[in-house]
Design an enzyme around this catalytic site. Structure first.
Site, mmCIF file in Angstrom:
data_model
loop_
_atom_site.group_PDB
_atom_site.id
_atom_site.type_symbol
_atom_site.label_atom_id
_atom_site.label_comp_id
_atom_site.label_asym_id
_atom_site.label_seq_id
_atom_site.Cartn_x
_atom_site.Cartn_y
_atom_site.Cartn_z
ATOM 1 N N HIS A 97 0.857 -1.196 0.000
ATOM 2 C CA HIS A 97 0.000 0.000 0.000
ATOM 3 C C HIS A 97 0.891 1.244 0.000
ATOM 4 O O HIS A 97 1.969 1.245 0.604
ATOM 5 C CB HIS A 97 -0.902 -0.021 1.242
ATOM 6 C CG HIS A 97 -1.959 1.037 1.201
ATOM 7 N ND1 HIS A 97 -1.702 2.344 1.498
ATOM 8 C CD2 HIS A 97 -3.269 0.976 0.850
ATOM 9 C CE1 HIS A 97 -2.815 3.050 1.354
ATOM 10 N NE2 HIS A 97 -3.783 2.240 0.958
ATOM 11 N N GLU A 167 -4.318 2.178 -7.205
ATOM 12 C CA GLU A 167 -4.629 3.264 -6.270
ATOM 13 C C GLU A 167 -3.699 4.437 -6.530
ATOM 14 O O GLU A 167 -2.593 4.484 -5.977
ATOM 15 C CB GLU A 167 -4.415 2.804 -4.823
ATOM 16 C CG GLU A 167 -5.404 1.804 -4.329
ATOM 17 C CD GLU A 167 -5.620 1.921 -2.819
ATOM 18 O OE1 GLU A 167 -6.770 1.929 -2.406
ATOM 19 O OE2 GLU A 167 -4.641 2.032 -2.065
HETATM 20 P P1 PGA Z 1 -9.569 6.013 0.724
HETATM 21 O O1 PGA Z 1 -8.386 4.972 0.916
HETATM 22 O O2 PGA Z 1 -10.772 5.252 0.221
HETATM 23 O O3 PGA Z 1 -9.803 6.595 2.096
HETATM 24 O O4 PGA Z 1 -9.105 7.023 -0.259
HETATM 25 C C1 PGA Z 1 -8.188 3.918 0.038
HETATM 26 C C2 PGA Z 1 -6.921 3.199 0.385
HETATM 27 O O5 PGA Z 1 -5.955 3.845 0.820
HETATM 28 O O6 PGA Z 1 -6.848 1.968 0.260
#
Ligand code: PGA
Length: 256
Positions: A97, A167
């Site tokens: 992540h 992401e």
């Molecule tokens: P968020 O986070 O939905 O709060 O933007 C997603 C993530 O970091 O996996």
């Protein structure tokens, strides 16, 4: 393929009681949903609690973790191994992540963690994404690099259990000036990722790898990403801490 929605609770909530309440509300709210895998990727400390507390509902969620260490056992203060997670019933582990990468996690560390998870039949959810939104060739390069480095020398046949979460770091809530990506851009990126996976792994394996989107997903934009973004599911941070919102996301996605 079944869609999947993963709640990434990050370092929340503050107490076991709150974790239990949130999990119960999600379990209750999604008990009639059949065609979606719901995963709660929670802090390690809540796993035993959620694993062993009966829910009295038919459709419980799957347990997920947000990280693991690559060694199986030994003198590694503070680490949690994949076998330890497996013993608690964990089926999915988020790996690489951006918030962990910001603390120093490298592609190579992510790669070793992916291997540790795959060896135990746990599905690794590899997060990839560019830090800044740029329109030039830079960010496709970053995505390709994270894929190639993160999956280097891993036996292809194992990778059918891999999940990729796209992401973009700039889209993750909590960062200043963050905002959700557009379904159009997510569509382009998911195609780019798919194409790269096909090239690297061949059709047989690549076609089985699910691609998720994450970054400021909420109950208003969730279905647009699945419908128009050509993704197989979502990784939801902030909105997953609100049971009502999260249940709505799951239910709406189930209608598609
Ligand atoms: P968020 O986070 O939905 O709060 O933007 C997603 C993530 O970091 O996996």
């Amino acid at each position: 393929m079944k869609k999947i929605i993963i709640a990434n609770w990050k370092m929340n909530p503050a107490t076991p009681q709150q974790a239990l309440r949130l999990a119960r509300e999600v379990a209750h709210g999604t008990k009639d949903v059949k065609n979606i895998d719901v995963v709660l990727a929670q802090p390690f400390i809540f796993l035993p609690l959620l694993r062993y507390t009966p829910y009295a509902v038919r459709h419980p969620f799957q347990l997920g973790a947000q990280d693991c260490f690559w060694e199986k056992v030994g003198a590694y203060t503070g680490e949690i191994s994949a076998p330890q997670l497996k013993a608690l019933g964990v089926k999915y582990i988020i790996i690489g992540h951006s918030e962990r990468r910001a603390l120093g996690e490298t592609n190579e560390m992510a790669r070793k963690k992916i291997l540790a998870a795959l060896a135990l039949n746990i599905k690794p959810v590899l997060c990839i994404g560019e830090k800044e939104k740029k329109t030039d060739e830079v960010f496709p390069y970053i995505i390709r690099n994270e894929l190639h480095e993160g999956l280097k020398n891993i036996k292809k046949s194992l990778l059918k259990n891999l999940i990729i979460a796209y992401e973009p770091v700039w889209a993750i809530s909590g960062n200043r000036s963050s905002h959700a990506d557009t379904p159009q851009n997510v569509y382009e990126m998911s195609i780019l990722i798919k194409r790269e996976l096909y090239r690297m792994l061949g059709k047989n394996i690549a076609s089985r790898i699910l691609i998720l989107y994450g970054g400021s997903v909420d109950d208003k934009n969730a279905t647009d990403f699945i419908k128009d973004g050509a993704v197989d599911g979502l990784l939801v941070g902030g909105a997953s801490l609100n049971a009502k919102k999260f249940v709505r996301i799951v239910k709406e996605a189930a209608k598609l």
